[in-house]
Design an enzyme around this catalytic site. Structure first.
Site, PDB file in Angstrom:
ATOM      1  CB  CYS A 105      19.442  31.541   9.553  1.00  0.00           C
ATOM      2  SG  CYS A 105      19.801  33.201   8.873  1.00  0.00           S
ATOM      3  CG  HIS A 180      19.193  29.491   5.445  1.00  0.00           C
ATOM      4  ND1 HIS A 180      18.077  29.372   6.249  1.00  0.00           N
ATOM      5  CD2 HIS A 180      19.517  30.811   5.443  1.00  0.00           C
ATOM      6  CE1 HIS A 180      17.732  30.558   6.708  1.00  0.00           C
ATOM      7  NE2 HIS A 180      18.596  31.448   6.242  1.00  0.00           N
ATOM      8  CD  GLU A 182      16.819  26.091   6.210  1.00  0.00           C
ATOM      9  OE1 GLU A 182      16.252  27.175   6.424  1.00  0.00           O
ATOM     10  OE2 GLU A 182      18.064  25.939   6.298  1.00  0.00           O
TER      11      GLU A 182
END
Length: 240
Positions: A105, A180, A182
């Site tokens: 990001c 994202h 994660e």
């Protein structure tokens, strides 16, 4: 390859977090692949409202890879100019030295800015799970939360995209993603409670429904996050 074999050689991963340090399944896979994670939080929590801090970044050449996470600010904001410039220099140094960098990001946007691309306000901000098309390691549904988007460097190879924005590019030993990989429902709930609920509602989204959608993807995304790290380490980082 077993986990024991993966841990036979310890390497150093520099994790740069801006307003948060959690990297979920991404960080877990680096650890499984034998990386010792060393974290640097750029903005202390008591400076989130005044993020113009001075930062003494470590030398990326002391590490085997660098992971750069997201942030609530824009790359081009005057509020963060004091540390964006030296962080861009860090990314340039890593690139020159052949140290692989994975940017997520804001981190992906920083890679674009560092290497001849740019970061612009997105005409179609993305919040919540969104479909991404691209190479197998990138394609699928990923959680998003961004109001800016990167314009990849001219010599980069775009490996993921959707109608809203380029979603992933590779440049030498650098991998940038706009989504994202994660995060899970718990981390997104933290964002929602930290002002994100108002942002979501402003986009016509019910925060609780959004969280339920993210939670429904958690198990699958963790597996795919591991595959994304494998792609980064086995193909991007090796220059294949």
């Amino acid at each position: 390859m077993t986990t024991d074999l993966m841990r036979t050689e310890t390497k150093r991963l520099l994790l740069l977090g801006h307003d948060y340090l959690g990297a979920g399944g991404i960080e877990a896979r680096f650890a499984e692949r034998g990386y010792q994670v060393e974290r640097v939080q750029v903005i202390p929590p008591d400076r989130f409202e005044d993020p113009g801090v001075d930062v003494d970044f470590p030398d990326p050449r002391d590490y085997d890879a660098v992971l750069v996470l997201g942030a609530r600010w824009s790359v081009y904001s005057d509020q963060v100019a004091s540390w964006v410039k030296p962080e861009l220099e860090l990314l340039g140094t890593a690139d020159e030295a052949g140290v692989p960098v994975f940017g997520i990001c804001f981190g992906g946007q920083m890679l674009a800015q560092a290497h001849g691309g740019e970061v612009v306000a997105s005409p179609a901000p993305e919040i919540g799970p969104q479909v991404v098309a691209g190479i197998p390691a990138v394609a699928g549904i990923w959680t998003q939360w961004h109001h800016d988007r990167f314009v990849p460097p001219p010599d980069a190879t775009v490996v993921g995209a959707n109608a809203a924005a380029p979603q992933a590019f590779v440049l030498r030993r650098n991998l940038a993603v706009q989504f994202h990989p994660e995060v899970d429902a718990d981390s997104v709930r933290g964002w929602v409670e930290d002002g994100g609920a108002e942002d979501a509602r402003g986009r016509g989204l019910d925060p609780e429904v959004l969280l339920e959608h993210v939670a429904s993807l958690d198990a699958d995304v963790r597996v795919r996050a591991a595959a994304l790290v494998d792609y980064f380490l086995d193909q991007v980082a090796t220059g294949r």
